[in-house]
Design a protein around this motif. Structure first.
Motif, PDB file in Angstrom:
ATOM      1  N   MET A 125      32.316  61.609  26.390  1.00 51.71           N
ATOM      2  CA  MET A 125      32.920  62.273  25.208  1.00 51.71           C
ATOM      3  C   MET A 125      31.808  61.861  24.189  1.00 51.71           C
ATOM      4  O   MET A 125      31.428  60.640  23.834  1.00 51.71           O
ATOM      5  N   TYR A 126      31.669  62.848  23.006  1.00 56.83           N
ATOM      6  CA  TYR A 126      30.975  62.631  21.744  1.00 56.83           C
ATOM      7  C   TYR A 126      29.458  62.728  22.172  1.00 56.83           C
ATOM      8  O   TYR A 126      29.065  62.193  23.110  1.00 56.83           O
ATOM      9  N   CYS A 127      28.631  63.394  21.120  1.00 55.16           N
ATOM     10  CA  CYS A 127      27.465  63.350  21.343  1.00 55.16           C
ATOM     11  C   CYS A 127      26.773  64.586  22.168  1.00 55.16           C
ATOM     12  O   CYS A 127      25.578  64.985  22.128  1.00 55.16           O
ATOM     13  N   GLU A 128      27.639  65.063  22.860  1.00 52.62           N
ATOM     14  CA  GLU A 128      27.270  66.314  23.873  1.00 52.62           C
ATOM     15  C   GLU A 128      26.914  67.372  23.202  1.00 52.62           C
ATOM     16  O   GLU A 128      26.092  68.310  23.581  1.00 52.62           O
ATOM     17  N   ASP A 129      27.600  67.780  21.931  1.00 56.14           N
ATOM     18  CA  ASP A 129      27.341  68.770  20.993  1.00 56.14           C
ATOM     19  C   ASP A 129      26.047  68.660  20.581  1.00 56.14           C
ATOM     20  O   ASP A 129      25.340  69.557  20.188  1.00 56.14           O
ATOM     21  N   LEU A 130      25.694  67.392  19.865  1.00 58.69           N
ATOM     22  CA  LEU A 130      24.541  67.046  19.205  1.00 58.69           C
ATOM     23  C   LEU A 130      23.358  67.065  20.230  1.00 58.69           C
ATOM     24  O   LEU A 130      22.226  67.819  19.841  1.00 58.69           O
ATOM     25  N   ASP A 131      23.496  66.747  21.513  1.00 60.56           N
ATOM     26  CA  ASP A 131      22.699  66.840  22.453  1.00 60.56           C
ATOM     27  C   ASP A 131      22.117  68.595  22.827  1.00 60.56           C
ATOM     28  O   ASP A 131      21.033  68.862  23.063  1.00 60.56           O
TER      29      ASP A 131
END
Length: 271
Positions: A190-196
């Motif tokens: 969870m978290y940073c998957e959108d950034l990646d």
């Protein structure tokens, strides 16, 4: 072939919020399909899911994480829809938002990912489009939020904006991208998957657009700010992200940010 499919990952969510998200997406005359992936310990929430042929519910029996759960659907819809919406269970919006994003994408084939203007229930803009962060950015944002404003807090939101990164709470993606850049990186629980994923969209030479002509409301619970466990997960994801893309030396990050900044109109510039 659906015009738009969507996936919502459920984990012990507020039922009223979830229903608002479901009804927001289904309140359209377009040919759509909604997939609900339930990561909760039990399938109790299934009892409140509307009886609608456009909804497909799947109980997982374990918490797979954000990206891995969405990937179940994204893999399934590769050849089933033209666009796919990754949607949070605490988002709601009015009729016309999906239609507007669909029309913009149809007219702009170079755009791989688009998001509406995101607001908090208070009416405050969430600023969910941002520059790609440096390690120091995330640290200062956590410790000194008032002094770590992104340039997008100074932008005039009167036209579509080029954006290095948009929030995973509402990601309207061209499904043809799935074959080019793949799905979410499942190493992020969870978290940073959108950034990646935003990084990979740019790497494919497609554009990301923040579209302030329409808006959505995000309840925005900020779990990592309230739970030490979620904070550790957030830190772990950030570590994985910077290890993957570069900590202090990241030429691509600088180029993406600079290209986006060049096309921005700042509020100060208009005066």
């Amino acid at each position: 072939m659906y015009q738009v499919t969507a996936s919502i990952v459920i984990y012990k969510n507020d039922r009223e919020e979830l229903l608002k998200a479901i009804h927001s997406f289904l309140n359209t005359e377009m040919n759509v399909k909604l997939f609900l992936i339930d990561n909760s310990p039990t399938d109790e929430i299934k009892t409140i899911i509307p009886q609608d042929s456009r909804i497909e519910y799947a109980f997982q029996g374990e918490n797979l994480g954000f990206g891995k759960a969405h990937n179940i659907v994204m893999e399934k819809v590769r050849n089933l829809s033209t666009y796919h919406l990754v949607l949070n269970p605490d988002i709601y919006f009015e009729t016309g938002v999906i239609e507007a994003l669909y029309d913009y994408m149809e007219k702009n084939e170079n755009v791989g990912l688009i998001s509406p203007d995101i607001f908090l229930p208070s009416g405050e803009r969430a600023y969910s489009c941002r520059l790609l962060p440096k390690p120091s950015t995330l640290i200062s944002r956590r410790l000194w939020p008032a002094s770590s404003k992104d340039i997008y807090t100074k932008v005039s939101y009167d036209k579509p904006l080029s954006s290095p990164w948009v929030s995973g709470c509402f990601m309207f993606v061209r499904t043809s991208l799935f074959d080019k850049i793949g799905l979410f990186d499942e190493r992020y629980f969870m978290y940073c998957e959108d950034l990646d994923y935003s990084r990979r969209v740019h790497s494919s030479k497609m554009d990301i657009v923040y579209y302030p002509m329409v808006k959505a409301i995000h309840v925005f619970h900020r779990d990592s700010a309230k739970s030490f466990k979620m904070l550790l997960i957030h830190i772990s994801s950030a570590f994985k992200y910077f290890t993957k893309w570069g900590w202090f030396c990241d030429k691509e990050r600088d180029e993406i940010n600079e290209k986006s900044i060049q096309n921005l109109v700042l509020v100060e510039d208009e005066k």
